[in-house]
Write an enzyme that holds these catalytic residues in place. Sequence first.
Site, PDB file in Angstrom:
ATOM      1  N   ARG A 106      67.874 -12.034 -50.033  1.00  0.00           N
ATOM      2  CA  ARG A 106      67.753 -12.870 -48.829  1.00  0.00           C
ATOM      3  C   ARG A 106      66.637 -13.900 -48.963  1.00  0.00           C
ATOM      4  O   ARG A 106      66.788 -15.049 -48.574  1.00  0.00           O
ATOM      5  CB  ARG A 106      67.524 -11.993 -47.604  1.00  0.00           C
ATOM      6  CG  ARG A 106      68.777 -11.213 -47.228  1.00  0.00           C
ATOM      7  CD  ARG A 106      68.661 -10.692 -45.831  1.00  0.00           C
ATOM      8  NE  ARG A 106      69.845  -9.962 -45.423  1.00  0.00           N
ATOM      9  CZ  ARG A 106      69.959  -9.373 -44.245  1.00  0.00           C
ATOM     10  NH1 ARG A 106      68.979  -9.423 -43.380  1.00  0.00           N
ATOM     11  NH2 ARG A 106      71.055  -8.727 -43.925  1.00  0.00           N
ATOM     12  N   ASP A 128      66.634 -14.412 -28.374  1.00  0.00           N
ATOM     13  CA  ASP A 128      66.597 -13.827 -29.714  1.00  0.00           C
ATOM     14  C   ASP A 128      65.400 -14.425 -30.441  1.00  0.00           C
ATOM     15  O   ASP A 128      64.852 -15.451 -30.021  1.00  0.00           O
ATOM     16  CB  ASP A 128      67.896 -14.129 -30.479  1.00  0.00           C
ATOM     17  CG  ASP A 128      68.171 -13.107 -31.572  1.00  0.00           C
ATOM     18  OD1 ASP A 128      68.971 -12.176 -31.346  1.00  0.00           O
ATOM     19  OD2 ASP A 128      67.554 -13.212 -32.658  1.00  0.00           O
TER      20      ASP A 128
HETATM   21  C1  LIG Z   1      72.248  -6.416 -34.595  1.00  0.00           C
HETATM   22  S1  LIG Z   1      71.847  -7.750 -33.542  1.00  0.00           S
HETATM   23  C2  LIG Z   1      72.395  -7.126 -31.972  1.00  0.00           C
HETATM   24  C3  LIG Z   1      73.097  -8.189 -31.166  1.00  0.00           C
HETATM   25  C4  LIG Z   1      73.663  -7.698 -29.825  1.00  0.00           C
HETATM   26  N1  LIG Z   1      72.622  -7.224 -28.954  1.00  0.00           N
HETATM   27  C5  LIG Z   1      74.695  -6.624 -30.049  1.00  0.00           C
HETATM   28  O1  LIG Z   1      74.429  -5.439 -29.806  1.00  0.00           O
HETATM   29  O2  LIG Z   1      75.802  -6.958 -30.488  1.00  0.00           O
HETATM   30  C6  LIG Z   1      70.059  -7.588 -33.406  1.00  0.00           C
HETATM   31  C7  LIG Z   1      69.393  -8.872 -32.937  1.00  0.00           C
HETATM   32  O3  LIG Z   1      68.015  -8.595 -32.631  1.00  0.00           O
HETATM   33  C8  LIG Z   1      67.256  -9.728 -33.007  1.00  0.00           C
HETATM   34  N2  LIG Z   1      65.837  -9.348 -33.177  1.00  0.00           N
HETATM   35  C9  LIG Z   1      65.272  -8.628 -34.168  1.00  0.00           C
HETATM   36  N3  LIG Z   1      63.942  -8.542 -34.000  1.00  0.00           N
HETATM   37  C10 LIG Z   1      63.656  -9.213 -32.857  1.00  0.00           C
HETATM   38  C11 LIG Z   1      62.445  -9.488 -32.149  1.00  0.00           C
HETATM   39  N4  LIG Z   1      61.259  -9.061 -32.583  1.00  0.00           N
HETATM   40  N5  LIG Z   1      62.528 -10.210 -31.012  1.00  0.00           N
HETATM   41  C12 LIG Z   1      63.730 -10.659 -30.561  1.00  0.00           C
HETATM   42  N6  LIG Z   1      64.897 -10.438 -31.183  1.00  0.00           N
HETATM   43  C13 LIG Z   1      64.865  -9.721 -32.326  1.00  0.00           C
HETATM   44  C14 LIG Z   1      67.912 -10.192 -34.301  1.00  0.00           C
HETATM   45  O4  LIG Z   1      67.617 -11.538 -34.606  1.00  0.00           O
HETATM   46  C15 LIG Z   1      69.394  -9.949 -34.008  1.00  0.00           C
HETATM   47  O5  LIG Z   1      70.042 -11.107 -33.554  1.00  0.00           O
END
Ligand SMILES: C[S@@+](CC[C@H](N)C(=O)[O-])C[C@H]1O[C@@H](n2cnc3c(N)ncnc32)[C@H](O)[C@@H]1O
Length: 308
Positions: A56, A168
């Site tokens: 990545r 996000d």
């Molecule tokens: C696996 S996705 C889940 C998306 C959606 N909530 C779902 O369940 O389908 C996790 C998301 O959390 C975000 N994320 C990770 N760390 C974060 C942080 N510290 N603050 C805000 N968002 C974060 C990532 O960028 C990602 O888009």
Amino acid sequence: MAKAASRSALEHSRIVDPAGIIPDLSRPEFEAFRALILARTGIALGPHKRALLQVRLGTRLRALGLASFGNYRHLLVEQDPEGDELARLVNAVTTNKTEFYREARHFTYLAQQWVPEALERAARDGQRIIRIWSAGCSSGEEPYTIAMTLADALPQAAGWSLRILASDINTEVLSRATAGIYRFEDVRPIPRAVLRRHFLRGRGTQAGLVRIRPELRQLVRFRSINLIEDGWPIETPFDLIFCRNVLIYFDRPTQQRVLERLVECLKEGGRLVLGHSEGVHGMVSGLRPAGSTIYHKESHHAGDHPDR
Ligand SMILES: C[S@@+](CC[C@H](N)C(=O)[O-])C[C@H]1O[C@@H](n2cnc3c(N)ncnc32)[C@H](O)[C@@H]1O
């Protein structure tokens, strides 16, 4: 044995992706990046994620024309005053898997249980504003599914105001979410009638794409919010907070801190919705289960109506 170990080290150091060979991410460099990512995002990468991180971050190295991960870390720490490259690093390391109607039982709960309760409450107190936060919304499928579900379940003419904040840390997925354009295969989980009501179908150069209709789109406001940073721009508490499949990437102390703050941002009687493998057990008080990974924030004052 020693031969096998050195062969595996060699294989590790010469990971090839379609665009070429990526330099080695040594164990000390990996540890340094892990610490940086943990501090900036809360994401706790396991020790087995070295090859993944190498690939990545390798794309960033190539884009910047850098020869080693050491150079890249130097750039991040010493030559990135505005945090632009840090944002790209964050975009490269977050996992953004999502889909419309993911964990569909939560949307069934919204339509069949939560909305009837909201209607009853509105009949008592006249309050018709619903505030929702989708925290960790990725490319928008979750907040748009919430919007479709509630827009369809609430009576059209009764003057309801639906306000959804979707946030996000990843700026790239937020741009996609804001555009509200998806490939036709992404919207397959959506029932046809719902699709017709809430999406426009692309034609000509846009064939194979669909776009969220403006009237649904304008219910959702997208913002960049890092859940582990202080000073969330939240002024009014929410009726519902969805934070699904985000906490799993954090270590337990971070999960607990984020959960405590999410609960503070909920109205009494509000609901917190987590992902299927997440829970609040032993981390926060004042919540009781209200369904599968759905939690109800209890009232502070004994004797209050539980849903108020
Ligand atoms: C696996 S996705 C889940 C998306 C959606 N909530 C779902 O369940 O389908 C996790 C998301 O959390 C975000 N994320 C990770 N760390 C974060 C942080 N510290 N603050 C805000 N968002 C974060 C990532 O960028 C990602 O888009």
